[in-house]
Design a protein around this motif. Structure first.
Motif, PDB file in Angstrom:
ATOM      1  N   LYS A 357       0.828  -1.204   0.000  1.00  0.00           N
ATOM      2  CA  LYS A 357       0.000   0.000   0.000  1.00  0.00           C
ATOM      3  C   LYS A 357       0.866   1.260   0.000  1.00  0.00           C
ATOM      4  N   PHE A 358       0.343   2.311  -0.699  1.00  0.00           N
ATOM      5  CA  PHE A 358       1.031   3.607  -0.743  1.00  0.00           C
ATOM      6  C   PHE A 358       0.505   4.508   0.374  1.00  0.00           C
ATOM      7  N   PRO A 359       1.318   5.374   0.914  1.00  0.00           N
ATOM      8  CA  PRO A 359       0.860   6.305   1.961  1.00  0.00           C
ATOM      9  C   PRO A 359       0.024   7.452   1.365  1.00  0.00           C
ATOM     10  N   LYS A 398       1.833  18.875  -2.654  1.00  0.00           N
ATOM     11  CA  LYS A 398       0.498  19.172  -3.173  1.00  0.00           C
ATOM     12  C   LYS A 398       0.204  18.461  -4.496  1.00  0.00           C
ATOM     13  N   HIS A 399       1.097  17.594  -4.926  1.00  0.00           N
ATOM     14  CA  HIS A 399       0.933  16.931  -6.223  1.00  0.00           C
ATOM     15  C   HIS A 399       0.502  15.483  -6.008  1.00  0.00           C
ATOM     16  N   VAL A 400      -0.494  15.060  -6.810  1.00  0.00           N
ATOM     17  CA  VAL A 400      -1.053  13.705  -6.699  1.00  0.00           C
ATOM     18  C   VAL A 400      -1.012  13.060  -8.083  1.00  0.00           C
ATOM     19  N   PHE A 401      -0.417  11.857  -8.158  1.00  0.00           N
ATOM     20  CA  PHE A 401      -0.278  11.144  -9.429  1.00  0.00           C
ATOM     21  C   PHE A 401      -1.204   9.935  -9.452  1.00  0.00           C
ATOM     22  N   HIS A 402      -2.033   9.883 -10.483  1.00  0.00           N
ATOM     23  CA  HIS A 402      -2.946   8.761 -10.688  1.00  0.00           C
ATOM     24  C   HIS A 402      -2.429   7.951 -11.878  1.00  0.00           C
ATOM     25  N   LEU A 403      -1.806   6.818 -11.585  1.00  0.00           N
ATOM     26  CA  LEU A 403      -1.266   5.950 -12.629  1.00  0.00           C
ATOM     27  C   LEU A 403      -2.223   4.803 -12.905  1.00  0.00           C
ATOM     28  N   TRP A 416       7.977  -0.508  -8.352  1.00  0.00           N
ATOM     29  CA  TRP A 416       8.958   0.564  -8.593  1.00  0.00           C
ATOM     30  C   TRP A 416       8.701   1.765  -7.683  1.00  0.00           C
ATOM     31  N   PHE A 417       7.445   2.190  -7.584  1.00  0.00           N
ATOM     32  CA  PHE A 417       7.162   3.388  -6.792  1.00  0.00           C
ATOM     33  C   PHE A 417       7.096   3.093  -5.294  1.00  0.00           C
ATOM     34  N   LEU A 418       6.933   1.810  -4.913  1.00  0.00           N
ATOM     35  CA  LEU A 418       7.113   1.468  -3.502  1.00  0.00           C
ATOM     36  C   LEU A 418       8.575   1.560  -3.106  1.00  0.00           C
ATOM     37  N   PRO A 422       7.854   9.105  -4.628  1.00  0.00           N
ATOM     38  CA  PRO A 422       8.115  10.463  -5.138  1.00  0.00           C
ATOM     39  C   PRO A 422       8.135  11.517  -4.041  1.00  0.00           C
ATOM     40  N   GLY A 423       8.979  11.342  -3.065  1.00  0.00           N
ATOM     41  CA  GLY A 423       9.105  12.331  -2.001  1.00  0.00           C
ATOM     42  C   GLY A 423       7.821  12.480  -1.217  1.00  0.00           C
ATOM     43  N   LYS A 424       7.379  13.734  -1.029  1.00  0.00           N
ATOM     44  CA  LYS A 424       6.166  14.016  -0.268  1.00  0.00           C
ATOM     45  C   LYS A 424       4.915  13.957  -1.132  1.00  0.00           C
ATOM     46  N   ALA A 425       5.085  13.721  -2.424  1.00  0.00           N
ATOM     47  CA  ALA A 425       3.927  13.654  -3.320  1.00  0.00           C
ATOM     48  C   ALA A 425       3.158  12.359  -3.091  1.00  0.00           C
ATOM     49  N   THR A 426       1.909  12.366  -3.540  1.00  0.00           N
ATOM     50  CA  THR A 426       1.040  11.193  -3.409  1.00  0.00           C
ATOM     51  C   THR A 426       0.981  10.464  -4.744  1.00  0.00           C
ATOM     52  N   ILE A 427       0.990   9.120  -4.697  1.00  0.00           N
ATOM     53  CA  ILE A 427       0.914   8.322  -5.913  1.00  0.00           C
ATOM     54  C   ILE A 427       0.001   7.126  -5.684  1.00  0.00           C
ATOM     55  N   HIS A 428      -0.701   6.761  -6.758  1.00  0.00           N
ATOM     56  CA  HIS A 428      -1.630   5.631  -6.677  1.00  0.00           C
ATOM     57  C   HIS A 428      -1.627   4.923  -8.030  1.00  0.00           C
ATOM     58  N   VAL A 429      -1.563   3.590  -8.001  1.00  0.00           N
ATOM     59  CA  VAL A 429      -1.499   2.793  -9.222  1.00  0.00           C
ATOM     60  C   VAL A 429      -2.744   1.918  -9.302  1.00  0.00           C
ATOM     61  N   GLU A 430      -3.406   1.918 -10.494  1.00  0.00           N
ATOM     62  CA  GLU A 430      -4.602   1.118 -10.706  1.00  0.00           C
ATOM     63  C   GLU A 430      -4.440   0.232 -11.941  1.00  0.00           C
TER      64      GLU A 430
END
Length: 681
Positions: A357-359, A398-403, A416-418, A422-430
């Motif tokens: 899981k991503f934070p 303040k940046h959120v990535f929806h992959l 890879w992203f686990l 990406p630092g303090k940015a938010t990321i989510h993979v679907e």
């Protein structure tokens, strides 16, 4: 007696008086005669000089009258500056006569006929006395008048000084121009020397996406001579066989083989074998012999024309093969990228469920943050997009990535992203395959992709038997068109229902500046914010759509400006109001037989967002790094986003070398996974 003497003396006196009076009368008569004669002479001279003066004055008056008349006509034609130049040029040049040459110091080669005679006449006039003085005075007056007239007609000291000043200015101007030319030449030479220091000493050729050793068609004279001899040897061999001169044909054939062996694959004189000059000499002798026996202008011309047509056909065939191979290479996945995906996938499924899981998942639906949509099946490319965006962001938190990816690469993308958050940015993979609402009953393009006709088009129909035949419409048989990842961009409100705005990014871009300014752009009620790509006559609607179809011709302007996918700001509120997805479904259903456009997402995008696209400044998005080798470097470096659209993707071997560093700078080549898969810059 006395009276007689007196009478005699009186008579004598009277006689003497008479004689005196006669003498006086004679003297007076002579004097008056002389005066009249002198007066006549002087008067004649004065009359002649007066006539000369009158003729000069009248000539001047006539000249002045003509000048005034000419100037009246010229003023209506020329400007005042032009007329002043004409007057100055006319004043500088006056009539030339012998007095002008006498007054100037001439070289010894010039001779004045009659000059010595005039000097001797002047001396004799001085000795002649009083009778010659009037003539001398008259001559002096005439000479003074002539001198004055010449000074008027030729040039005054002021005009002479002005003319000399102009000449000096012209000389100075010419010297300055020569000096400027010399300075420019020196600068060019110095620049060439500096450039040559950084250039490899190897033979340089034109740009090629293939091997360097095949780049250059060299211009070395010996190589070209051998090639010319080989061409003529083939011509004469054919003519010799035609005329049944088999011995000469065999001799030509043998020399041709020797020349081919001598030339080999060499392209430079320096690489030729030392026996090449001897082979050239022998071939020349045989060609001379063949020319004497076989030369016929019409036959030689016809044979050369046939060879030219054959070569042209070969070139066209090779171009088709090159197109096929380049497009095929663009659709392949390099071994290193495939290796990376496989290793990451294996390790991901070895992780416990709680570690997958991503934070910061609470940020995924926060409309006050900056949201990005990225749909990709390439782990390395997606990592560059995310890394470059975060690196250049002012506030990464303040940046959120929806992959979104497919199930084949879902594990690799997550892993890879686990490992590299990406630092303090938010990321989510679907996983796109988990979108249950995205089915063939709802999505026309998915239904069409599953149809028998589409499978026939992709896998069976017109199956190529050669490379050249396979290039036909290969562009539209790209496997990415079979993936719903490519068409998911038309369903953004369904994928992200709680967001108001989202920035769509392709996976072949690099972000070079902070992009938060795009959220502040006023789209004026439009749905799509994009950079336009139309020029004078290209990238307009008629390039993408079939305007021979009445549905297209009736609803769209063929000269409407196209725009680019790759970096698009979408207003999802306006999207829902205008039912953009419904418009897309309507046109996609009409194109089931591919009669409105070929495959792809840009043509239906142009139709769907027609009249609903707001043009962004071009510096936001610079395209062409995947096909255009002549993009200005300053334009690339000033761009917020650069796009490698085209076949020459930066992760492929056929990528353009000069553009690749902009992409590779965001890859960590010392990363264990990348190092183990032998990925290098």
């Amino acid at each position: 007696m006395a009276i007689k003497r007196g009478l005699q003396s009186g008579v004598a006196i009277n006689r003497s008086k008479g004689i005196g009076s006669c003498s006086l009368i004679s003297v007076l008569a002579f004097f008056f005669t002389f005066v009249v004669f002198s007066f006549l002479l002087v008067g004649r001279g004065l009359f002649a000089s007066g006539q000369n003066e009158l003729s000069i004055v009248s000539g001047r008056q006539d000249l002045n009258w003509r000048q005034r008349l000419a100037l009246q006509h010229l003023k209506s034609i020329f400007s005042k500056d032009v007329i002043d130049v004409i007057n100055a040029s006319t004043d500088d040049l006056g009539p030339l006569n012998i007095d002008f040459f006498r007054k100037n110091k001439l070289p010894a080669s010039w001779k004045l006929v009659g000059h010595e005679m005039a000097m001797s006449n002047a001396t004799s006039d001085e000795v002649a006395g009083v009778a010659s003085k009037p003539k001398q005075e008259t001559s002096r007056v005439k000479e003074e008048r002539n001198t004055n007239d010449h000074s008027v007609f030729f040039e005054s000291p002021v005009k002479m000084a002005r003319r000399q000043l102009r000449e000096r200015r012209r000389e100075k101007r010419a010297a300055d121009l020569v000096k400027q030319d010399e300075d420019v030449t020196v600068k060019l030479e110095n620049a060439a020397i500096e450039r040559s220091k950084s250039v490899d000493s190897a033979v340089l050729g034109k740009y090629s996406i293939w091997r360097k050793e095949n780049d250059n068609e060299n211009t070395d004279s010996t190589v070209r001579l051998i090639r010319d001899q080989m061409i003529m040897a083939r011509v004469y061999t054919s003519l010799a066989r035609m005329k049944n001169k088999l011995e000469l044909a065999n001799e030509l054939q043998n020399r041709l083989k020797e020349s081919q062996r001598s030339l080999g694959e060499e392209t430079a004189d320096s690489d030729l074998h030392h026996s090449a000059p001897e082979k050239i000499k022998l071939m020349g002798q045989v060609l001379s012999k063949a020319k004497e026996q076989l030369y016929d202008c019409n036959l030689v011309t016809g044979k050369l024309r046939a060879m030219l047509q054959s070569a042209d056909e070969q070139v066209r065939s090779l171009k088709k093969q090159s197109t096929f191979l380049s497009q095929l290479a663009a659709k392949t996945i390099p071994n290193g990228v495939h290796c990376l995906a496989m290793r990451l996938t294996i390790d991901y499924y070895l992780l416990p469920l709680e570690e997958r899981k991503f934070p910061r998942s609470e940020n995924l639906e926060n409309p006050n943050l900056y949201h990005y949509a990225l749909f990709s099946d390439n782990v390395l490319a997606a990592s560059v997009v995310v890394n470059s965006t975060i690196t250049n962001a002012k506030d990464p938190a303040k940046h959120v990535f929806h992959l979104v990816t497919d199930k084949l690469n879902f594990g690799a993308m997550n892993m890879w992203f686990l490992l590299n958050p990406p630092g303090k940015a938010t990321i989510h993979v679907e996983n796109v395959d988990e979108f249950k609402w995205l089915n063939s009953s709802y999505c026309p393009v998915l239904r069409q992709l599953e149809s028998a006709a589409m499978k026939e088009y992709y896998f069976k129909a017109a199956h190529p038997t050669t490379l050249a035949a396979g290039s036909s419409n290969l562009k539209y048989r790209n496997p990415k068109y079979l993936s719903m990842l490519n068409h998911l961009r038309f369903y953004l409100p369904q994928v992200y229902p709680k967001l108001n705005k989202i920035l769509f990014l392709d996976d072949d871009i690099v972000v070079q500046k902070d992009l938060t300014g795009l959220w502040e752009v006023n789209l004026d009620g439009k749905v799509n914010g994009a950079v336009e790509t139309c020029g004078e006559s290209f990238h307009r609607f008629d390039k993408y759509l079939n305007f021979s179809n009445p549905h297209i011709a009736k609803n769209f302007d063929p000269n409407a400006c196209g725009w680019a996918y790759g970096m698009n700001m979408f207003d999802l509120k306006e999207w829902k109001k205008k039912d953009i997805t419904g418009i897309y479904h309507k046109w996609q259903n009409m194109n089931e037989e591919r009669v409105l456009w070929k495959l792809g997402t840009l043509p239906p995008g142009l139709i769907t967002f027609y009249g609903l696209t707001h043009p962004l400044e071009k510096s936001w998005h610079v395209l062409g790094l995947g096909y255009n080798p002549s993009i200005d470097k300053a334009e690339i470096e000033n761009a917020a986003v650069i796009h490698y659209n085209g076949n020459m993707k930066p992760w492929l071997e056929l990528a353009m070398t000069k553009y690749k560093p902009y992409w590779t700078k965001y890859i960590k080549y010392d990363h264990p996974y990348i190092r183990n898969c032998k990925l290098s810059d």
